[in-house]
Design an enzyme around this catalytic site. Structure first.
Site, short mmCIF file in Angstrom:
data_model
loop_
_atom_site.label_atom_id
_atom_site.label_comp_id
_atom_site.label_asym_id
_atom_site.label_seq_id
_atom_site.Cartn_x
_atom_site.Cartn_y
_atom_site.Cartn_z
N SER A 71 0.86 -1.18 0.00
CA SER A 71 0.00 0.00 0.00
C SER A 71 0.90 1.23 0.00
O SER A 71 2.08 1.15 0.39
CB SER A 71 -0.87 0.01 1.27
OG SER A 71 -1.53 1.24 1.44
N TYR B 118 -2.61 -1.16 10.31
CA TYR B 118 -2.50 -1.28 8.86
C TYR B 118 -1.15 -0.76 8.37
O TYR B 118 -0.47 -1.42 7.57
CB TYR B 118 -3.64 -0.51 8.20
CG TYR B 118 -3.77 -0.72 6.71
CD1 TYR B 118 -4.45 -1.84 6.21
CD2 TYR B 118 -3.24 0.19 5.80
CE1 TYR B 118 -4.58 -2.03 4.84
CE2 TYR B 118 -3.37 0.00 4.44
CZ TYR B 118 -4.05 -1.11 3.96
OH TYR B 118 -4.18 -1.30 2.61
#
Length: 277
Positions: free
Chosen positions: A159, A172
């Site tokens: 990401s 995350y």
């Protein structure tokens, strides 16, 4: 859910089948980015094992459509990516159904947002398990076979949050930074083999889950759909355009090509300039 697969049908796609004879496992691929990657790999001739949760009838429809459209074998595993034993079982199923694993795409992921001081321990553990530990477990399971054949591609879907941080996303961001570290270690350990390991770092990608966020913003703030999209993108993504699952899939397919044989340990942003700021 262990779905039997049809015999290989005739190809119906006009795409260049550069991955014919290869097999791919794509985790978290019943929708969104993972399904987009699976679609592109299948279009290039790879047999595919799908993985993820969802309505069984819809998953079977997707599986059958991929197989029929692209003339490849498509299997499905409902393995829970938070359970290492089930990950091992998924790789064993791919070997049984498709003859091995040439390409592994570690895509499965979940998210939860909260300030660090309020972040629930169970959500931290779940995010680390699915977003990071699962990638390690699947990689560990496929490496012996890939090294034995002298060819393999491991592609981790990280990401933009593997490169930069945002508030309220501690688990995350930690997991995705960890994925990039894992990518580099595997790349170094396989540097003198035909196996490569790289990471793709998407920014905002237009998936059904992101569309729901847009709809929620529009409803909550009384905005039009276009204005809600612009608001979401404007916070991070300078291009003010979403990436698409097909674009992520195309980059994954490139990483499987001979042209990418010396791309090793890279973190490749597809983020409209997010991490260039």
């Amino acid at each position: 859910m262990d779905v039997s697969i049809p015999t290989r049908p005739g190809p119906q796609s006009s795409a260049l089948r550069t991955l014919a004879g290869k097999t791919a496992v794509v985790t978290g691929s019943t929708s969104g980015i993972g399904l987009g990657i699976a679609e592109v790999l299948a279009a290039q001739g790879a047999d595919v094992l799908l993985n993820g949760f969802g309505d069984p009838a819809e998953i079977d429809r997707v599986r059958t459509a991929l197989s029929g459209t692209h003339g490849v074998r498509v299997s499905y595993s409902a393995a829970d990516m938070s359970k290492p034993d089930e990950i091992d079982g998924m790789i064993a199923q791919a070997t049984r159904d498709l003859g091995g694993v040439d390409i592994l795409v570690n895509n499965a992921g979940i998210q939860h947002t909260a300030p660090v001081r309020e972040f629930p321990m169970e959500r931290w553990n779940a995010i680390i398990a699915i977003n990071l530990t699962a990638a390690f477990c699947a990689t560990r399971a496929v490496l012996p076979g890939m090294e034995g054949k002298g060819w393999g591609r491991i592609i981790n879907i990280a990401s933009a949050h593997g490169l930069v941080a945002s508030p309220h996303k501690a688990a995350y961001v930690a997991a995705k930074h960890g994925v990039l570290g894992l990518t580099k270690v595997v790349a170094l350990e396989t540097a003198r083999t035909g196996v490569t390991c790289n990471a793709i770092c998407p920014g905002w990608v237009l998936t059904p889950l992101v569309q729901k966020q847009i709809d929620d913003i529009a409803m909550r703030e009384g905005l039009s759909g276009d204005d809600a999209r612009a608001k979401l993108l404007g916070e991070k993504q300078p291009s003010l355009e979403f990436a698409t699952p097909d674009q992520i899939g195309a980059l994954a397919a490139f990483l499987c090509s001979d042209a990418a044989a010396q791309i090793r340990g890279a973190a490749l942003p597809v983020d409209g300039g997010w991490t260039a700021q």
